[in-house]
Design a protein around this motif. Structure first.
Motif, PDB file in Angstrom:
ATOM      1  N   LEU A 221       0.832  -1.002   0.513  1.00 13.72           N
ATOM      2  CA  LEU A 221      -0.303  -0.246   0.003  1.00 13.72           C
ATOM      3  C   LEU A 221       0.791   1.365   0.132  1.00 13.72           C
ATOM      4  O   LEU A 221       0.231   2.323  -0.505  1.00 13.72           O
ATOM      5  CB  LEU A 221      -1.253   0.464   1.327  1.00 13.72           C
ATOM      6  CG  LEU A 221      -2.408  -0.839   1.604  1.00 13.72           C
ATOM      7  CD1 LEU A 221      -3.055  -0.753   2.413  1.00 13.72           C
ATOM      8  CD2 LEU A 221      -3.084  -0.970  -0.439  1.00 13.72           C
ATOM      9  N   LYS A 223       3.499   1.892  -1.583  1.00 13.54           N
ATOM     10  CA  LYS A 223       3.928   2.208  -3.047  1.00 13.54           C
ATOM     11  C   LYS A 223       2.530   2.818  -3.993  1.00 13.54           C
ATOM     12  O   LYS A 223       3.377   3.636  -3.912  1.00 13.54           O
ATOM     13  CB  LYS A 223       4.582   0.919  -3.537  1.00 13.54           C
ATOM     14  CG  LYS A 223       6.408   1.060  -2.419  1.00 13.54           C
ATOM     15  CD  LYS A 223       7.132  -0.455  -3.619  1.00 13.54           C
ATOM     16  CE  LYS A 223       5.903  -1.810  -3.636  1.00 13.54           C
ATOM     17  NZ  LYS A 223       6.758  -2.890  -4.274  1.00 13.54           N
ATOM     18  N   ALA A 224       1.868   2.068  -3.085  1.00  8.43           N
ATOM     19  CA  ALA A 224       0.689   2.291  -4.186  1.00  8.43           C
ATOM     20  C   ALA A 224       0.177   4.276  -4.015  1.00  8.43           C
ATOM     21  O   ALA A 224       0.233   4.613  -5.254  1.00  8.43           O
ATOM     22  CB  ALA A 224      -0.419   1.306  -3.731  1.00  8.43           C
ATOM     23  N   TYR A 227       2.592   5.948  -5.588  1.00  5.83           N
ATOM     24  CA  TYR A 227       2.474   6.240  -7.033  1.00  5.83           C
ATOM     25  C   TYR A 227       1.382   6.830  -7.633  1.00  5.83           C
ATOM     26  O   TYR A 227       0.886   7.637  -8.239  1.00  5.83           O
ATOM     27  CB  TYR A 227       1.856   4.364  -7.372  1.00  5.83           C
ATOM     28  CG  TYR A 227       1.294   4.451  -8.933  1.00  5.83           C
ATOM     29  CD1 TYR A 227       2.041   4.957 -10.442  1.00  5.83           C
ATOM     30  CD2 TYR A 227       0.309   4.718  -9.139  1.00  5.83           C
ATOM     31  CE1 TYR A 227       1.629   4.858 -11.473  1.00  5.83           C
ATOM     32  CE2 TYR A 227      -0.947   4.841 -10.825  1.00  5.83           C
ATOM     33  CZ  TYR A 227      -0.026   4.779 -11.464  1.00  5.83           C
ATOM     34  OH  TYR A 227      -0.088   4.553 -12.593  1.00  5.83           O
ATOM     35  N   PHE A 228       0.586   6.974  -6.611  1.00  5.30           N
ATOM     36  CA  PHE A 228      -1.067   7.719  -7.524  1.00  5.30           C
ATOM     37  C   PHE A 228      -0.696   9.278  -6.787  1.00  5.30           C
ATOM     38  O   PHE A 228      -0.698  10.291  -7.795  1.00  5.30           O
ATOM     39  CB  PHE A 228      -1.638   7.067  -6.387  1.00  5.30           C
ATOM     40  CG  PHE A 228      -3.770   6.478  -6.789  1.00  5.30           C
ATOM     41  CD1 PHE A 228      -3.893   6.317  -7.469  1.00  5.30           C
ATOM     42  CD2 PHE A 228      -2.849   4.948  -6.050  1.00  5.30           C
ATOM     43  CE1 PHE A 228      -4.370   5.193  -8.437  1.00  5.30           C
ATOM     44  CE2 PHE A 228      -3.824   3.799  -6.760  1.00  5.30           C
ATOM     45  CZ  PHE A 228      -4.958   4.103  -7.265  1.00  5.30           C
ATOM     46  N   LEU A 231       1.371  10.433 -10.499  1.00  4.87           N
ATOM     47  CA  LEU A 231       0.392  10.522 -10.494  1.00  4.87           C
ATOM     48  C   LEU A 231      -0.051  11.963 -11.118  1.00  4.87           C
ATOM     49  O   LEU A 231      -0.375  12.678 -11.658  1.00  4.87           O
ATOM     50  CB  LEU A 231      -0.119   9.145 -11.116  1.00  4.87           C
ATOM     51  CG  LEU A 231      -0.884   9.168 -12.427  1.00  4.87           C
ATOM     52  CD1 LEU A 231      -0.257   8.977 -14.220  1.00  4.87           C
ATOM     53  CD2 LEU A 231      -1.906   7.631 -12.142  1.00  4.87           C
ATOM     54  N   GLU A 234       2.293  13.913 -11.737  1.00  8.31           N
ATOM     55  CA  GLU A 234       2.246  14.102 -13.206  1.00  8.31           C
ATOM     56  C   GLU A 234       0.966  15.408 -14.199  1.00  8.31           C
ATOM     57  O   GLU A 234       1.294  15.548 -14.866  1.00  8.31           O
ATOM     58  CB  GLU A 234       2.194  12.965 -13.503  1.00  8.31           C
ATOM     59  CG  GLU A 234       3.676  12.735 -14.287  1.00  8.31           C
ATOM     60  CD  GLU A 234       3.535  11.214 -14.363  1.00  8.31           C
ATOM     61  OE1 GLU A 234       3.003  10.635 -15.567  1.00  8.31           O
ATOM     62  OE2 GLU A 234       4.665  10.095 -14.168  1.00  8.31           O
ATOM     63  N   LYS A 235      -0.558  14.437 -13.655  1.00 10.25           N
ATOM     64  CA  LYS A 235      -1.008  15.062 -14.371  1.00 10.25           C
ATOM     65  C   LYS A 235      -2.229  16.442 -13.872  1.00 10.25           C
ATOM     66  O   LYS A 235      -2.349  17.087 -15.095  1.00 10.25           O
ATOM     67  CB  LYS A 235      -2.690  14.146 -14.789  1.00 10.25           C
ATOM     68  CG  LYS A 235      -2.474  12.788 -14.930  1.00 10.25           C
ATOM     69  CD  LYS A 235      -3.272  11.494 -14.651  1.00 10.25           C
ATOM     70  CE  LYS A 235      -3.166  10.515 -15.432  1.00 10.25           C
ATOM     71  NZ  LYS A 235      -3.182  10.330 -17.111  1.00 10.25           N
ATOM     72  N   PRO A 241      -7.673   6.117  -6.799  1.00  9.64           N
ATOM     73  CA  PRO A 241      -8.397   5.224  -6.767  1.00  9.64           C
ATOM     74  C   PRO A 241      -9.530   5.106  -6.018  1.00  9.64           C
ATOM     75  O   PRO A 241     -10.354   5.775  -5.428  1.00  9.64           O
ATOM     76  CB  PRO A 241      -7.413   3.717  -5.997  1.00  9.64           C
ATOM     77  CG  PRO A 241      -6.927   4.621  -4.708  1.00  9.64           C
ATOM     78  CD  PRO A 241      -6.676   5.834  -5.546  1.00  9.64           C
ATOM     79  N   ARG A 242     -10.556   4.153  -6.601  1.00  5.46           N
ATOM     80  CA  ARG A 242     -11.953   4.206  -6.814  1.00  5.46           C
ATOM     81  C   ARG A 242     -12.952   3.091  -6.139  1.00  5.46           C
ATOM     82  O   ARG A 242     -12.271   2.032  -6.392  1.00  5.46           O
ATOM     83  CB  ARG A 242     -12.868   4.945  -8.625  1.00  5.46           C
ATOM     84  CG  ARG A 242     -12.480   6.436  -8.440  1.00  5.46           C
ATOM     85  CD  ARG A 242     -12.997   6.055 -10.546  1.00  5.46           C
ATOM     86  NE  ARG A 242     -14.031   5.988 -10.674  1.00  5.46           N
ATOM     87  CZ  ARG A 242     -13.778   5.826 -12.130  1.00  5.46           C
ATOM     88  NH1 ARG A 242     -12.746   6.374 -12.611  1.00  5.46           N
ATOM     89  NH2 ARG A 242     -14.412   4.992 -12.090  1.00  5.46           N
ATOM     90  N   ASN A 329      -5.607   3.074   1.863  1.00  7.76           N
ATOM     91  CA  ASN A 329      -5.672   2.365   0.430  1.00  7.76           C
ATOM     92  C   ASN A 329      -6.248   3.490  -0.456  1.00  7.76           C
ATOM     93  O   ASN A 329      -6.201   3.559  -1.693  1.00  7.76           O
ATOM     94  CB  ASN A 329      -7.227   1.477   0.383  1.00  7.76           C
ATOM     95  CG  ASN A 329      -7.072   0.137   0.860  1.00  7.76           C
ATOM     96  OD1 ASN A 329      -6.897  -0.556  -0.346  1.00  7.76           O
ATOM     97  ND2 ASN A 329      -6.841  -0.112   1.748  1.00  7.76           N
TER      98      ASN A 329
END
Lengths: 557, 160
Positions: A221, A223-224, A227-228, A231, A234-235, A241-242, A329
């Motif tokens: 988790l 790491k996830a 990642y988000f 991201l 970047e965006k 997450p949904r 999460n």
């Protein structure tokens, strides 16, 4: 043991096994999950027969159907190599150049011995990586790997290469299990006639049979979340997450635990009914208000545990313990959870004011005040009952006498009853035992967060003794209450739950130190509370029926 | 090559798992086991947000190779292949963007549908990044013996 001799011993063991089942824990040394993250252990492919059964049990215990255990994602995976690994993420490792314990490289080599061919990977001259299956020779005595240049390709000494062995077991009905994945890295040394020697310096081992899937998920988790976050940067907007809103609310509020509220409130209403007090409207408002307080408490608990680091420190949460994990999460933020908790409290407060308006009494105001202090002070500073070893007592009082007498007082317009007080004791004790048992697998994380719950403070023997005493007291109070005529004889139906208590005790003794194996015991313990509560309600309902319909009042009470 | 020669495409389409090798941030090759899903002329695979390191590497360097080497993964089909590819990751819709692959994926692994049902318990497993591989060059060993010289096919645009 000398490293070479140790490797030789491991390799002999490995070679003695069936290649098809090679990378299984039964034939291989199992690396400790506590090894430092520098070991690059990562996993991949699929579980083994035993692993699959193992996982199925764990997932089933977690409340999912066994078939889900077989699930894996599009990468070969239920959780792939980068995730799980117990050990480290290559992306991290690659930038930090950690020291790799020799034992991990030895272990990886010993596992690779089992593979007929492995995949050799290198970076070709055109900058593209290449990978080709080749046979290799591993010398267990010197720890070196030897192989020939793959036909049709060119390799040069000094190149950094990887050798990877992946294992799966195809299943007859489709799919696969027994995933394992081993990679070693090293620099090539050229030898005459196209031969190469590799002295591995890094290794990455992943065998999904060695990490329970829920634990692997939890470990990935952080790491996830990173990642988000990356991201989102970047965006230029937040990416999260949904989860369907209803499912999210269900999980965030831990709604299934409402049984802990419904039991005392319904029992309070039934006791009141047995004494001739019952108003459907205020009964319904009472139930709603109590549920909202409980949901608010659950959500607030997640907020404060996250802020204190307790939920993040918990490496083995289960569906019964470790909070809802919605923040972990990345499904919602701490702020959003705070708003949700506040909304629950405000809504329950409004309903409470309605009740006070309709059925206000000094007793009810006092009970609500105590309930509010317990609910807010459970995890909120400065009280933080649960961090001081007072969480269990606070829970016993809040979900026993407070809930039950509160519901009773609404119906009775403020008059209290000794019978209602007595019958609230077993309910309070058992709900405290839910918390108490559910805290057992959280010990490690709670300790790190300085959350000094009773299972953190006490030894295993003492914790189990505490459970036994509480449960014995529960049934003793029921029997004594009925014996002295304070409670109707029909409440003795609750004694039918004694076998559940015995089973829970056995489960505690057997699985105390295994968070996931303890899950069925935690479920059983919740069932114990629910069963006793329902039987008490049923006992009172029978007394009411007896009183109102059958006219046998002298016999039953 | 049109996309992939027929026997290679068939092998990839059959394989339960293959090996994706990417270039790590330190220039070192890193190999991940992945389930390949053939879609038109491209090979697709997905990575959960929990296992996103490979995606980071691909975004930094889209040059990858994908191989099918494990006989266990291809059942009765002999043959091995290594395919040099250009990779592209799609992170536009992690929640549902990959779901068009479910049909093909569940043919290879029926338990995928049960995985989808576990969204409440393991939501991040189903937040998946789509990885799209465009083949450039393939090395194919029809009988799986990599000690023999491979048959090499080069994509038309690469050959030009």
């Amino acid at each position: 043991m000398n490293p070479s001799r140790r490797l030789a011993a491991i390799a002999r063991r490995a070679m003695g096994g069936d290649a098809s089942t090679q990378p299984t824990p039964s034939t291989q040394p199992t690396p400790s999950m506590d090894e430092p993250p520098s070991t690059d252990r990562q996993a991949s492919t699929e579980p083994t027969p035993s692993a699959r059964r193992h996982d199925a049990a764990q997932i089933a215990a977690a409340g999912f159907s066994p078939v889900e255990v077989a699930s894996r994602g599009g990468e070969a995976p239920w959780l792939g190599p980068d995730g799980i690994s117990s050990k480290s993420d290559l992306s991290d490792a690659a930038t930090t150049e950690p020291e790799v314990p020799l034992s991990v490289v030895e272990d990886a080599l010993a596992r690779l011995v089992a593979f007929e061919d492995v995949v050799l990977s290198w970076i070709a001259e055109d900058g593209y990586p290449m990978n080709v299956a080749i046979p290799i020779e591993i010398n267990p005595h010197d720890g070196l790997v030897r192989f020939d240049t793959p036909t049709g390709f060119q390799l040069a000494g000094g190149a950094e290469v990887a050798l990877t062995g992946s294992h799966i077991r195809p299943l007859s009905g489709g799919g696969f299990d027994e995933r394992s994945h081993i990679t070693i890295w090293g620099t090539l040394v050229a030898r005459p006639r196209g031969r190469f020697v590799l002295h591995p310096g890094r290794a990455w081992i992943w065998d999904e049979s060695e990490t329970p899937p829920p634990a692997a998920y939890e470990r990935s988790l952080p790491k996830a979340r990173r990642y988000f976050e990356e991201l989102s940067r970047e965006k230029g907007f937040r990416v999260r997450p949904r989860l369907d809103l209803r499912l999210l609310l269900f999980r965030a509020t831990r709604a299934p635990f409402l049984s802990a509220t419904l039991v005392p409130v319904l029992l309070g209403l039934t006791v009141a009914g047995q004494m001739g007090f019952f108003d459907p409207l205020t009964a319904a408002i009472t139930i709603a208000a109590a549920c909202l307080v409980h949901l608010g408490l659950n959500v607030a608990n997640d907020v404060f545990d996250t802020l204190a680091g307790a939920d993040d420190a918990n490496a083995s949460p289960t569906k019964f313990s470790g909070g809802s994990r919605v923040i972990q999460n990345a499904l919602v933020s701490v702020g959003q959870m705070s708003v949700l908790a506040a909304a629950c409290y405000v809504a329950s407060g409004i309903l409470g004011l309605v009740l006070l308006e309709l059925r206000g009494s000094v007793a009810l105001v006092g009970i609500v005040a105590v309930g509010l202090v317990i609910s807010l002070g459970y995890t909120m500073p400065p009280l933080k009952f649960v961090y001081r070893g007072l969480g269990e007592i606070a829970t016993a009082i809040g979900f026993g006498p407070v809930m039950l007498l509160g519901a009773f007082a609404v119906q009775s317009r403020g008059s209290l009853s000794l019978a209602a007080t007595v019958v609230s004791i077993p309910v309070g004790l058992l709900v405290a035992m839910i918390l108490y048992v559910n805290e057992i697998p959280d010990r490690e994380g709670d300790t790190k967060a300085d959350k000094r719950t009773l299972p953190v403070r006490w030894s295993k023997a003492r914790v189990i003794l505490g459970f036994d005493v509480a449960v014995a007291a529960t049934f003793a109070v029921i029997v004594a209450g009925a014996a002295v005529g304070l409670l109707p004889l029909t409440v003795l139906l609750a004694l039918l739950a004694i076998p559940l208590a015995r089973e829970t005790h056995r489960g505690l003794v057997r699985f105390y130190d295994s968070p996931y194996a303890l899950m069925p015991t935690m479920a059983l313990n919740i069932r114990l509370h629910l069963t006793v509560g329902v039987l008490l309600v049923f006992g009172y309902a029978a007394a009411i029926a007896d009183q109102r319909l059958l006219g046998l009042r002298p016999f039953l009470w | 090559m049109p996309a992939l020669p027929y026997p290679v495409a068939r092998l990839v389409d059959t394989a339960l798992v293959g090996e994706l090798t990417v270039v790590g941030v330190d220039g070192r090759p890193i190999t991940y086991p992945m389930t390949p899903l053939l879609w038109g002329e491209r090979i697709f695979m997905t990575s959960s947000a929990l296992d996103s390191a490979k995606v980071t590497h691909i975004k930094a360097n889209p040059r990858v190779s994908f191989s099918v080497t494990n006989p266990e993964a291809t059942g009765t089909m002999a043959g091995r292949v290594t395919i040099q590819c250009d990779a592209r990751v799609s992170e536009d819709d992690l929640h549902e963007g990959w779901e068009r692959l479910i049909q093909g994926w569940s043919k290879k692994d029926p338990s995928v549908r049960a995985l989808i049902a576990s969204r409440l318990a393991f939501p991040l497993l189903l937040e998946r990044i789509l990885i799209e591989l465009t083949p450039r060059k393939a090395w194919y060993w029809p009988d799986g013996d990599t000690e023999k010289a491979p048959q090499i096919t080069v994509a038309a645009e690469v050959a030009r």
